[in-house]
Design an enzyme around this catalytic site. Structure first.
Site, PDB file in Angstrom:
ATOM      1  N   LYS A  32       0.844  -1.207   0.000  1.00 37.33           N
ATOM      2  CA  LYS A  32       0.000   0.000   0.000  1.00 37.33           C
ATOM      3  C   LYS A  32       0.876   1.251   0.000  1.00 37.33           C
ATOM      4  O   LYS A  32       2.084   1.166   0.285  1.00 37.33           O
ATOM      5  CB  LYS A  32      -0.900  -0.020   1.237  1.00 37.33           C
ATOM      6  N   TYR A 258      13.183  31.369   5.108  1.00 35.07           N
ATOM      7  CA  TYR A 258      11.911  32.001   5.475  1.00 35.07           C
ATOM      8  C   TYR A 258      11.891  32.331   6.962  1.00 35.07           C
ATOM      9  O   TYR A 258      12.256  31.493   7.795  1.00 35.07           O
ATOM     10  CB  TYR A 258      10.744  31.053   5.184  1.00 35.07           C
TER      11      TYR A 258
HETATM   12  C1  LIG Z   1      -0.418  -1.565   6.780  1.00 37.35           C
HETATM   13  C2  LIG Z   1      -1.010  -2.829   7.264  1.00 37.35           C
HETATM   14  C3  LIG Z   1      -0.211  -3.969   7.379  1.00 37.35           C
HETATM   15  C4  LIG Z   1       1.282  -3.940   7.205  1.00 37.35           C
HETATM   16  O1  LIG Z   1       1.829  -3.381   8.379  1.00 37.35           O
HETATM   17  P1  LIG Z   1       3.402  -3.286   8.597  1.00 37.35           P
HETATM   18  O2  LIG Z   1       3.567  -2.979  10.027  1.00 37.35           O
HETATM   19  O3  LIG Z   1       3.865  -2.177   7.714  1.00 37.35           O
HETATM   20  O4  LIG Z   1       3.977  -4.580   8.189  1.00 37.35           O
HETATM   21  C5  LIG Z   1      -0.825  -5.162   7.735  1.00 37.35           C
HETATM   22  N1  LIG Z   1      -2.147  -5.211   7.957  1.00 37.35           N
HETATM   23  C6  LIG Z   1      -2.943  -4.133   7.875  1.00 37.35           C
HETATM   24  C7  LIG Z   1      -4.395  -4.271   8.147  1.00 37.35           C
HETATM   25  C8  LIG Z   1      -2.401  -2.900   7.535  1.00 37.35           C
HETATM   26  O5  LIG Z   1      -3.187  -1.821   7.466  1.00 37.35           O
END
Ligand SMILES: *Cc1c(COP(=O)(O)O)cnc(C)c1O
Length: 374
Positions: A32, A258
């Site tokens: 993701k 800035y």
């Molecule tokens: C993002 C996510 C993962 C992966 O988590 P990591 O700690 O990055 O391995 C697994 N399960 C769900 C439901 C997630 O949202």
């Protein structure tokens, strides 16, 4: 002029192999958020080549992009609004997480319309009060799912949960939530659902809680080298580099950036670097943030802008056109993603997923990663 994120595919493959050994069953590569900034397709292909058997993403949109890229492995999408395009998901063979009856109904409608069987993973909330079915509604979701399975509209292939506190393996919430998950599995069996994929663990639990691994682990952060538990030596896969545009000498007392956020305490030379918060260099930095300039660490001074920041060279040699290393695995003394997380009061995941879309992703194998970074 390019700001570039070097993605060490050897490191991703090595990390994947470690998780494939830890996971007694399947390993799902979670890609993701653009594969934690590294590029979803690149991480997916690398992980599938190194022992992962499945892919996981949040939205159907992300899943379809992977299919469009030609990836044929099973893909699970677990976070969608109830009016998401479930028909497109079914047409492209995407597994869907089901957090409740409303989602199940929408998925069943899509399955009837397309005369396809939807592969679903029922999602139980084990204690996050976030996504997933609340425990008190679980028996109803099981009953409705079992009926839909009998009608041939769905196949329940998975049951999934997620832990609230796995980054701290000693937190008593872990045991409590593992127990809730086990109870949810027992209720599913009692409802006549015998599901092959039972998954609770993400990176942290896969590393430290054998009792959470069940038949599948969902690993994202770990693939790019992030270990939230600090217990394993994963290989950092990401190196962010940006180019020096200009070098100038300034007198003591010169204000920089800035709001004149920094006053030079002495005469010095400054390097202007072409990366800013739009590229993933957070503006909310502590004052001790550094980058690696020709082999030495140098401080970022003044405010980080959208497209640029300024480094106090303090005697270090540097010339326009050279690359500075913002973060990397740390092998050459450069700051790590964990350093940046500390400087920004956040976690490494937010640093890597913050790398902006205009940063070029450059896949490299480990040997060339070192060479390119020099
Ligand atoms: C993002 C996510 C993962 C992966 O988590 P990591 O700690 O990055 O391995 C697994 N399960 C769900 C439901 C997630 O949202």
């Amino acid at each position: 002029m390019t700001t570039r994120l070097l993605v060490d595919t050897d490191a991703i493959a090595a990390n994947t192999r470690l998780f494939a050994i830890l996971a007694p069953g399947d390993l799902m590569a979670v890609v993701k958020a653009q594969g934690y900034g590294a590029g979803a397709e690149l991480v997916a292909r690398t992980a599938l080549g190194a022992g992962a058997s499945r892919l996981g993403v949040t939205s159907i949109t992300e899943a379809l992009a992977l299919r469009l890229a030609g990836l044929e492995a099973p893909i699970l999408s677990w976070l969608n609004p109830v009016d998401a395009d479930f028909e497109a998901a079914l047409d492209h063979d995407i597994d869907l997480a089901v957090p409740g009856v409303a989602h199940l109904d929408a998925i069943c409608r899509a399955a009837r319309r397309h005369r396809l069987v939807a592969r679903v993973h029922l999602q139980i909330d084990c204690g996050l009060a976030r996504e997933g079915c609340p425990a008190e509604l679980w028996p109803q979701l099981l009953a409705v799912s079992a009926a839909a399975a009998v009608r041939g509209e769905i196949e329940v292939v998975g049951i999934m949960g997620h832990l609230s506190s796995a980054d701290d393996p000693a937190d008593p919430a872990n045991r409590r939530e593992r127990t809730r998950f086990a109870h949810a599995l027992r209720l599913a069996r009692a409802a006549g659902l015998f599901v092959p994929l039972r998954h609770l663990a993400a990176t942290s639990a896969a590393l430290t809680q054998p009792g959470a691994r069940h038949s599948l682990c969902r690993v994202g952060a770990g693939l790019v080298g992030i270990d939230p538990t600090g217990t394993h030596r994963l290989r950092g896969a990401l190196t962010l580099e940006a180019q020096i545009v200009d070098v100038r000498a300034i007198a003591a007392g010169t204000p920089v950036g800035y709001g004149h956020g920094w006053l030079a305490p002495r005469s010095t030379r400054l390097a202007l670097v072409a990366a800013g918060y739009a590229d993933g260099v957070p503006r909310t930095l502590a004052t001790d943030a550094e980058v690696l300039v020709t082999g030495t660490r140098r401080r970022i001074v003044g405010r980080v802008s959208m497209d640029q920041f300024v480094v106090d060279l303090d005697g270090a040699p540097a010339a326009p056109g050279e690359y500075v290393t913002v973060f990397g695995p740390g092998d050459r003394g450069e700051p790590t993603v964990a350093d940046w997380a500390r400087w920004c009061g956040t976690i490494p995941n937010e640093i890597v997923t913050g790398v902006g879309p205009r940063v070029e992703r450059v896949p490299v194998a480990a040997s060339t990663a070192v060479a390119a970074a020099r």
